[in-house]
Design a protein around this motif. Structure first.
Motif, mmCIF file in Angstrom:
data_model
loop_
_atom_site.group_PDB
_atom_site.id
_atom_site.type_symbol
_atom_site.label_atom_id
_atom_site.label_comp_id
_atom_site.label_asym_id
_atom_site.label_seq_id
_atom_site.Cartn_x
_atom_site.Cartn_y
_atom_site.Cartn_z
ATOM 1 N N GLU A 1 6.237 -4.889 -16.592
ATOM 2 C CA GLU A 1 6.660 -4.437 -17.920
ATOM 3 C C GLU A 1 8.138 -4.692 -18.193
ATOM 4 N N TYR B 1 -6.953 -16.939 -26.102
ATOM 5 C CA TYR B 1 -6.348 -16.850 -24.766
ATOM 6 C C TYR B 1 -6.570 -18.140 -23.970
ATOM 7 N N SER C 1 2.427 -7.910 -22.810
ATOM 8 C CA SER C 1 1.863 -8.656 -23.933
ATOM 9 C C SER C 1 0.355 -8.763 -23.772
ATOM 10 N N ARG C 2 -0.304 -9.252 -24.810
ATOM 11 C CA ARG C 2 -1.745 -9.485 -24.719
ATOM 12 C C ARG C 2 -2.068 -10.466 -23.597
ATOM 13 N N ASP C 3 -1.257 -11.522 -23.477
ATOM 14 C CA ASP C 3 -1.484 -12.497 -22.412
ATOM 15 C C ASP C 3 -1.262 -11.882 -21.036
ATOM 16 N N ASP C 4 -0.238 -11.042 -20.897
ATOM 17 C CA ASP C 4 -0.010 -10.367 -19.624
ATOM 18 C C ASP C 4 -1.279 -9.639 -19.177
ATOM 19 N N LYS D 1 5.095 -5.815 -30.047
ATOM 20 C CA LYS D 1 5.608 -6.490 -28.864
ATOM 21 C C LYS D 1 6.440 -5.511 -28.039
ATOM 22 N N GLU D 2 5.896 -5.111 -26.912
ATOM 23 C CA GLU D 2 6.600 -4.197 -26.021
ATOM 24 C C GLU D 2 5.923 -4.240 -24.660
ATOM 25 N N SER E 1 0.011 -3.222 -28.003
ATOM 26 C CA SER E 1 0.182 -4.671 -27.859
ATOM 27 C C SER E 1 -0.939 -5.423 -28.555
#
Length: 443
Positions: A426, A108, A345-348, A341-342, A336
């Protein structure tokens, strides 16, 4: 920098306070209004409007040592044993949190979101004795409609980053110039880069008044408001207060439940005698019953926020607490981190959690639950024009029948095809469509 800025903010922000920058924040096409609030609007409140107030531009720049400390704490996590069930009924699962920790510590990149934040104009202004942080992006289009958008918990302004460009520059994102907005996104007191209240009293009512003061200070004499989660409550209360200039609202977690029904659900008692519900209303009651039986985090924050010391001491404790908001959101976040991917995201997810961590706001944000006096889902007495969007994975599906009763000036009600509690975050494209459509009749 004002003494009201908390210590982390004093070392975090690089400030400039030139007259030119302030003028850019305010904009040139809207005449400045008086900052005084009518005495009638002040009656019975503790809100103290300022006679003016500087607007100070800021940029975010956390020291590298803070990021290094975060990574070290993540890798030093003392993990619990695996849950004793095969589902998420005991909370965020160990496998999800270990995957989150691995990505957070090794891949990250906080600097990406820091650059994203700094790509938008950000400001601090003192309102009612507290520094309020906000993003303010003006559209290039003439006659753009000013809008103030409020985030919720466990969110922050990170929730709204994806909607800024489509709202301010609609012609580049499937809309028309007539759909344009000037966008104001404040950080709720105790959240993100806003000041942390040092005493009691910063409840949603007071925040709603502060937002009206902010829009006056920016020179907007006609504007709309939008919110989800806490943002919905604050936006409803703004509409009930009817500050000069506010012409309508849009909410995606509407307060439409008949008060007697919410009181019965919250207390675990039977519904009032003689209550007759449609199938849609019965489904909403069942959903709310589930919510009240499973929002233990809310009860803890409302009654014992200071006990949650682990939220500012352990990044994994903070992350597990923030991702476990509701069953649908937790399931989506877990997928996620499992590689799907929906939605978010992991970064979100980590953009928001990292913001909470670096600003040390886990407890200060929680105190809003202790301050709140308004019902979460019940009718607030709003008579201004209201648009409602119902997302299918929201914690409850507000029935249109209740929306019509709660909002006598309901100008739009729509059920959206996908999305959940964090709608703007989202499903930004669908959310932007809803905001455009919701306010089109008020232009």
């Amino acid at each position: 920098m004002s003494d009201m800025i908390p210590a982390h903010s004093r070392r975090t922000f690089v400030a400039t306070s030139t007259a030119a920058a302030t003028a850019a924040a305010i904009g040139g096409s809207f005449g400045l209004l008086s900052a005084q609030t009518a005495e009638a609007a002040e009656a019975g409140t503790s809100f103290r409007p300022s006679a003016g107030g500087s607007i100070r531009p800021f940029r975010v720049n956390f020291p590298q040592k803070d990021l290094a400390d975060l990574r070290q704490r993540i890798v030093s996590t003392r993990w619990p044993e695996k849950e004793t069930v095969a589902d998420q009924s005991q909370g965020a699962q160990l496998a999800t949190m270990k995957e989150l920790a691995h990505y957070w510590a090794s891949e990250y990149d906080w600097r990406k979101v820091e650059a994203k934040l700094n790509s938008h104009p950000q400001f601090i202004t003192e309102i009612d004795g507290l520094d309020i942080h906000f993003v303010h992006v003006r559209s290039k289009h003439e006659n753009a409609m000013p809008i103030i958008v409020t985030h919720g918990w466990p969110g922050s302004i990170i929730e709204q980053m994806k909607i800024i460009e489509p709202l301010t520059n609609p012609t580049a994102h499937g809309g028309k110039a007539s759909d344009a907005f000037h966008v104001v996104i404040p950080s709720i007191p105790g959240y993100g880069f806003s000041g942390k209240p040092t005493g009691k009293g910063w409840d949603p009512e007071r925040i709603a008044q502060a937002w009206a003061e902010l829009m006056k200070r920016l020179g907007y004499n006609k504007y709309v408001a939008q919110g989800g989660d806490w943002g919905s409550i604050i936006t409803d209360l703004m509409a009930r207060q009817k500050p000069q200039g506010l012409i309508g609202i849009h909410v995606n977690l509407p307060g439409v439940v008949p008060p007697a029904i919410e009181k019965a659900i919250a207390s675990g008692n039977p519904l009032p005698s003689g209550t007759v519900l449609s199938d849609e209303e019965k489904a909403a009651v069942d959903q709310l019953d589930f919510v009240y039986k499973h929002v233990y985090y809310a009860y803890m924050m409302a009654s014992r926020p200071q006990t949650l010391t682990g939220l500012v001491d352990s990044p994994i404790s903070l992350a597990s607490f923030l991702v476990d908001h509701d069953a649908a959101s937790l399931a989506m976040i877990s997928r996620s981190f499992a590689g799907h991917k929906e939605g978010l995201s992991r970064d979100d997810v980590l953009d928001n959690v990292t913001l909470f961590w670096l600003t040390k706001t886990g407890i200060s944000a929680a105190r809003l639950f202790a301050e709140n006096k308004a019902p979460f889902f019940a009718v607030k007495g709003v008579t201004l024009p209201v648009a409602v969007s119902v997302f299918p994975d929201e914690i409850y599906q507000a029935p249109e029948s209740w929306a019509k009763q709660a909002y006598p000036n309901l100008i739009r009600y729509n059920k959206v095809s996908k999305g959940g509690h964090f709608a703007a975050w989202e499903q930004p494209a669908l959310f932007v469509d809803e905001v455009r459509a919701g306010f089109r009749s008020l232009r």
